[in-house]
Design a protein around this motif. Sequence first.
Motif, PDB file in Angstrom:
ATOM      1  N   GLN A  21      28.389  61.960  -8.930  1.00  0.00           N
ATOM      2  CA  GLN A  21      27.315  61.071  -8.484  1.00  0.00           C
ATOM      3  C   GLN A  21      26.060  61.427  -9.269  1.00  0.00           C
ATOM      4  O   GLN A  21      25.667  62.597  -9.312  1.00  0.00           O
ATOM      5  CB  GLN A  21      27.056  61.235  -6.990  1.00  0.00           C
ATOM      6  N   SER A  22      25.463  60.434  -9.875  1.00  0.00           N
ATOM      7  CA  SER A  22      24.284  60.655 -10.705  1.00  0.00           C
ATOM      8  C   SER A  22      23.184  61.361  -9.925  1.00  0.00           C
ATOM      9  O   SER A  22      22.961  61.089  -8.748  1.00  0.00           O
ATOM     10  CB  SER A  22      23.759  59.310 -11.227  1.00  0.00           C
ATOM     11  N   LEU A  23      22.481  62.256 -10.606  1.00  0.00           N
ATOM     12  CA  LEU A  23      21.352  62.943  -9.999  1.00  0.00           C
ATOM     13  C   LEU A  23      20.062  62.153 -10.165  1.00  0.00           C
ATOM     14  O   LEU A  23      19.031  62.512  -9.626  1.00  0.00           O
ATOM     15  CB  LEU A  23      21.176  64.333 -10.633  1.00  0.00           C
ATOM     16  N   SER A  24      20.132  61.086 -10.934  1.00  0.00           N
ATOM     17  CA  SER A  24      18.948  60.252 -11.134  1.00  0.00           C
ATOM     18  C   SER A  24      19.368  58.791 -11.070  1.00  0.00           C
ATOM     19  O   SER A  24      20.134  58.416 -10.205  1.00  0.00           O
ATOM     20  CB  SER A  24      18.283  60.594 -12.473  1.00  0.00           C
ATOM     21  N   ILE A  25      18.903  57.986 -11.990  1.00  0.00           N
ATOM     22  CA  ILE A  25      19.247  56.570 -12.003  1.00  0.00           C
ATOM     23  C   ILE A  25      20.649  56.424 -12.583  1.00  0.00           C
ATOM     24  O   ILE A  25      20.906  56.870 -13.704  1.00  0.00           O
ATOM     25  CB  ILE A  25      18.238  55.774 -12.861  1.00  0.00           C
ATOM     26  N   PRO A  26      21.582  55.825 -11.851  1.00  0.00           N
ATOM     27  CA  PRO A  26      22.943  55.664 -12.370  1.00  0.00           C
ATOM     28  C   PRO A  26      22.956  54.848 -13.666  1.00  0.00           C
ATOM     29  O   PRO A  26      22.094  53.986 -13.879  1.00  0.00           O
ATOM     30  CB  PRO A  26      23.677  54.918 -11.257  1.00  0.00           C
ATOM     31  N   LYS A  27      23.905  55.138 -14.506  1.00  0.00           N
ATOM     32  CA  LYS A  27      24.044  54.430 -15.776  1.00  0.00           C
ATOM     33  C   LYS A  27      24.071  52.920 -15.533  1.00  0.00           C
ATOM     34  O   LYS A  27      24.783  52.432 -14.665  1.00  0.00           O
ATOM     35  CB  LYS A  27      25.336  54.875 -16.458  1.00  0.00           C
ATOM     36  N   GLY A  28      23.243  52.206 -16.289  1.00  0.00           N
ATOM     37  CA  GLY A  28      23.161  50.753 -16.153  1.00  0.00           C
ATOM     38  C   GLY A  28      22.251  50.283 -15.037  1.00  0.00           C
ATOM     39  O   GLY A  28      22.092  49.084 -14.819  1.00  0.00           O
TER      40      GLY A  28
END
Length: 88
Positions: free
Chosen positions: A53-60
Amino acid sequence: MDSVNADNFENIVYIRNMGHTVVEAINRQLAHYAYHVGQITYLGKMIKGEQWQSLSIPKGGSKDYNATKFAQLKRRSHFTDEYLKREE
């Protein structure tokens, strides 16, 4: 850090015999921490694979994220405020 103040910012401190101003030494240490956080994150992504799970803004997701942010009024706040409020 308690001894750091405007009067000694330009003092030279030595890290492995390399002279740095106090401000340069602090910046060096912060960059060092960030480097290790990157290493830990990279390992986490390798270990978790598709479950990561992304630690910031997910890809895209930058376009939607930015639209939400720019729809808000300008204000003075810390970037972690929104995350800390969720935990309360």
